[in-house]
Scaffold this motif. Structure first.
Motif, PDB file in Angstrom:
ATOM      1  N   THR A  22     103.103  76.622  56.217  1.00  0.00           N
ATOM      2  CA  THR A  22     101.865  76.952  57.585  1.00  0.00           C
ATOM      3  C   THR A  22     102.000  75.947  58.537  1.00  0.00           C
ATOM      4  N   ASN A  23     102.303  74.574  58.155  1.00  0.00           N
ATOM      5  CA  ASN A  23     102.450  73.763  59.342  1.00  0.00           C
ATOM      6  C   ASN A  23     103.566  73.705  60.206  1.00  0.00           C
ATOM      7  N   ARG A  24     104.686  74.569  59.484  1.00  0.00           N
ATOM      8  CA  ARG A  24     105.951  74.656  60.330  1.00  0.00           C
ATOM      9  C   ARG A  24     105.723  75.666  61.111  1.00  0.00           C
ATOM     10  N   ILE A  25     105.017  76.841  61.049  1.00  0.00           N
ATOM     11  CA  ILE A  25     104.706  77.907  61.757  1.00  0.00           C
ATOM     12  C   ILE A  25     103.594  77.640  62.692  1.00  0.00           C
ATOM     13  N   LYS A  26     102.734  76.819  62.391  1.00  0.00           N
ATOM     14  CA  LYS A  26     101.669  76.284  63.376  1.00  0.00           C
ATOM     15  C   LYS A  26     102.198  75.312  64.382  1.00  0.00           C
ATOM     16  N   ASP A  27     103.182  74.638  64.020  1.00  0.00           N
ATOM     17  CA  ASP A  27     104.042  73.650  64.948  1.00  0.00           C
ATOM     18  C   ASP A  27     104.703  74.509  65.991  1.00  0.00           C
ATOM     19  N   SER A  28     105.671  75.590  65.659  1.00  0.00           N
ATOM     20  CA  SER A  28     106.527  76.195  66.204  1.00  0.00           C
ATOM     21  C   SER A  28     105.819  77.260  67.237  1.00  0.00           C
ATOM     22  N   CYS A  29     104.418  77.384  66.968  1.00  0.00           N
ATOM     23  CA  CYS A  29     103.540  78.380  67.884  1.00  0.00           C
ATOM     24  C   CYS A  29     102.853  77.676  68.894  1.00  0.00           C
ATOM     25  N   ASN A  30     102.971  76.213  68.768  1.00  0.00           N
ATOM     26  CA  ASN A  30     102.109  75.469  69.395  1.00  0.00           C
ATOM     27  C   ASN A  30     100.691  75.531  69.304  1.00  0.00           C
ATOM     28  N   ILE A  31     100.405  75.648  67.976  1.00  0.00           N
ATOM     29  CA  ILE A  31      99.036  75.821  67.695  1.00  0.00           C
ATOM     30  C   ILE A  31      98.578  74.394  67.278  1.00  0.00           C
ATOM     31  N   LYS A  32      97.326  74.208  67.728  1.00  0.00           N
ATOM     32  CA  LYS A  32      96.963  72.703  67.388  1.00  0.00           C
ATOM     33  C   LYS A  32      96.079  72.546  65.701  1.00  0.00           C
ATOM     34  N   ARG A  33      95.397  73.885  65.271  1.00  0.00           N
ATOM     35  CA  ARG A  33      95.121  73.722  64.287  1.00  0.00           C
ATOM     36  C   ARG A  33      95.158  75.043  63.432  1.00  0.00           C
ATOM     37  N   ALA A  34      95.409  74.864  62.127  1.00  0.00           N
ATOM     38  CA  ALA A  34      95.813  76.076  61.386  1.00  0.00           C
ATOM     39  C   ALA A  34      94.389  76.943  60.896  1.00  0.00           C
ATOM     40  N   GLY A  35      94.083  77.814  61.539  1.00  0.00           N
ATOM     41  CA  GLY A  35      92.636  78.516  61.212  1.00  0.00           C
ATOM     42  C   GLY A  35      92.764  79.480  60.033  1.00  0.00           C
ATOM     43  N   SER A  36      91.781  80.132  59.618  1.00  0.00           N
ATOM     44  CA  SER A  36      91.841  81.265  58.560  1.00  0.00           C
ATOM     45  C   SER A  36      92.613  82.295  58.879  1.00  0.00           C
ATOM     46  N   ASN A  37      92.825  82.637  60.242  1.00  0.00           N
ATOM     47  CA  ASN A  37      93.518  83.772  60.710  1.00  0.00           C
ATOM     48  C   ASN A  37      95.186  83.653  60.289  1.00  0.00           C
ATOM     49  N   LEU A  38      95.377  82.272  60.817  1.00  0.00           N
ATOM     50  CA  LEU A  38      96.808  81.920  60.819  1.00  0.00           C
ATOM     51  C   LEU A  38      97.157  81.893  59.254  1.00  0.00           C
ATOM     52  N   LYS A  39      96.484  81.201  58.327  1.00  0.00           N
ATOM     53  CA  LYS A  39      96.686  81.122  57.066  1.00  0.00           C
ATOM     54  C   LYS A  39      96.823  82.595  56.297  1.00  0.00           C
ATOM     55  N   LYS A  40      95.870  83.508  56.653  1.00  0.00           N
ATOM     56  CA  LYS A  40      96.035  84.760  56.238  1.00  0.00           C
ATOM     57  C   LYS A  40      97.473  85.441  56.510  1.00  0.00           C
ATOM     58  N   ARG A  41      97.712  85.103  57.834  1.00  0.00           N
ATOM     59  CA  ARG A  41      98.923  85.938  58.191  1.00  0.00           C
ATOM     60  C   ARG A  41      99.989  85.109  57.695  1.00  0.00           C
ATOM     61  N   VAL A  42     100.214  83.932  57.304  1.00  0.00           N
ATOM     62  CA  VAL A  42     101.236  83.172  56.525  1.00  0.00           C
ATOM     63  C   VAL A  42     101.252  83.770  55.120  1.00  0.00           C
ATOM     64  N   ASN A  43      99.966  83.790  54.448  1.00  0.00           N
ATOM     65  CA  ASN A  43     100.121  84.166  53.033  1.00  0.00           C
ATOM     66  C   ASN A  43     100.645  85.547  52.848  1.00  0.00           C
ATOM     67  N   ALA A  44     100.277  86.353  53.979  1.00  0.00           N
ATOM     68  CA  ALA A  44     100.734  87.922  53.892  1.00  0.00           C
ATOM     69  C   ALA A  44     102.002  87.883  54.024  1.00  0.00           C
ATOM     70  N   ALA A  45     102.595  87.251  54.890  1.00  0.00           N
ATOM     71  CA  ALA A  45     104.133  86.912  55.151  1.00  0.00           C
ATOM     72  C   ALA A  45     104.732  86.445  53.812  1.00  0.00           C
ATOM     73  N   ILE A  46     104.261  85.454  53.086  1.00  0.00           N
ATOM     74  CA  ILE A  46     104.865  84.899  51.913  1.00  0.00           C
ATOM     75  C   ILE A  46     104.699  86.046  50.895  1.00  0.00           C
ATOM     76  N   SER A  47     103.654  86.677  50.861  1.00  0.00           N
ATOM     77  CA  SER A  47     103.606  87.848  49.625  1.00  0.00           C
ATOM     78  C   SER A  47     104.492  88.738  49.914  1.00  0.00           C
ATOM     79  N   GLU A  48     104.801  89.228  51.351  1.00  0.00           N
ATOM     80  CA  GLU A  48     105.965  89.918  51.746  1.00  0.00           C
ATOM     81  C   GLU A  48     107.231  89.852  51.185  1.00  0.00           C
ATOM     82  N   ALA A  49     107.649  88.583  51.586  1.00  0.00           N
ATOM     83  CA  ALA A  49     108.944  88.050  51.375  1.00  0.00           C
ATOM     84  C   ALA A  49     109.216  87.836  49.872  1.00  0.00           C
TER      85      ALA A  49
END
Length: 161
Positions: A22-49
């Protein structure tokens, strides 16, 4: 915003903690804080992979399904909770490979330094020693016990011949 592929992150850094992904994705997208929407998208992508068989999830750690190689990574701000048991074990093996006669008290210190810790806290030493104990039990590593008159703290540990 284009998110990097979970598979690419896990392929390079795996085993890696879900929080680190989550931190790697947050940093690569220049997002300051990993909010609930980002965490949901990351978890969905993890589940898909995971469903596609590209990665394997064991607890909070993600592994590349096509690569069993564990790389010891030196971190800028290490946190022992974000390092997998497998990476700790590999690091212990490396310490034992390059330091043939090391006391049990030195293993946690040397291992933690390889991860980038400047000092070894009790929490870090306890975690490293618990992984060491698991491998001792599994007979991956054996202990050469010094003669009886030597104090227990002077026991030497070496990798299996």
């Amino acid at each position: 915003m284009t998110m990097p592929k979970i598979n690419d992150i896990v392929d390079i850094e795996g085993p890696i903690h879900v929080k680190e992904v989550t931190n790697r994705i947050k940093d690569s997208c220049n997002i300051k804080r990993a909010g609930s929407n980002l965490k949901k998208r990351v978890n969905a992508a993890i589940s898909e992979a995971e469903s596609s068989g590209d990665i394997i999830r064991i607890g909070d750690f993600l592994y590349d399904a096509s690569n069993n190689n564990i790389v010891i990574r030196k971190r800028e701000k290490p946190n022992i909770d974000l390092i997998s048991d497998e990476e700790i074990a590999k690091n212990i093996e490396t310490v034992l490979l390059y330091k043939q006669n090391v006391t049990t008290g030195q293993i946690a210190k040397e291992t933690s330094r390889n991860f980038g810790f400047k000092s070894t806290s009790k929490k870090t030493a306890t975690r490293i020693n618990s992984v060491l104990d698991l491998h001792l039990t599994a007979m991956d590593i054996h202990i050469n016990i010094a003669p009886r008159y030597m104090p227990a703290s002077r026991k030497n540990i070496s990798s299996k011949p």
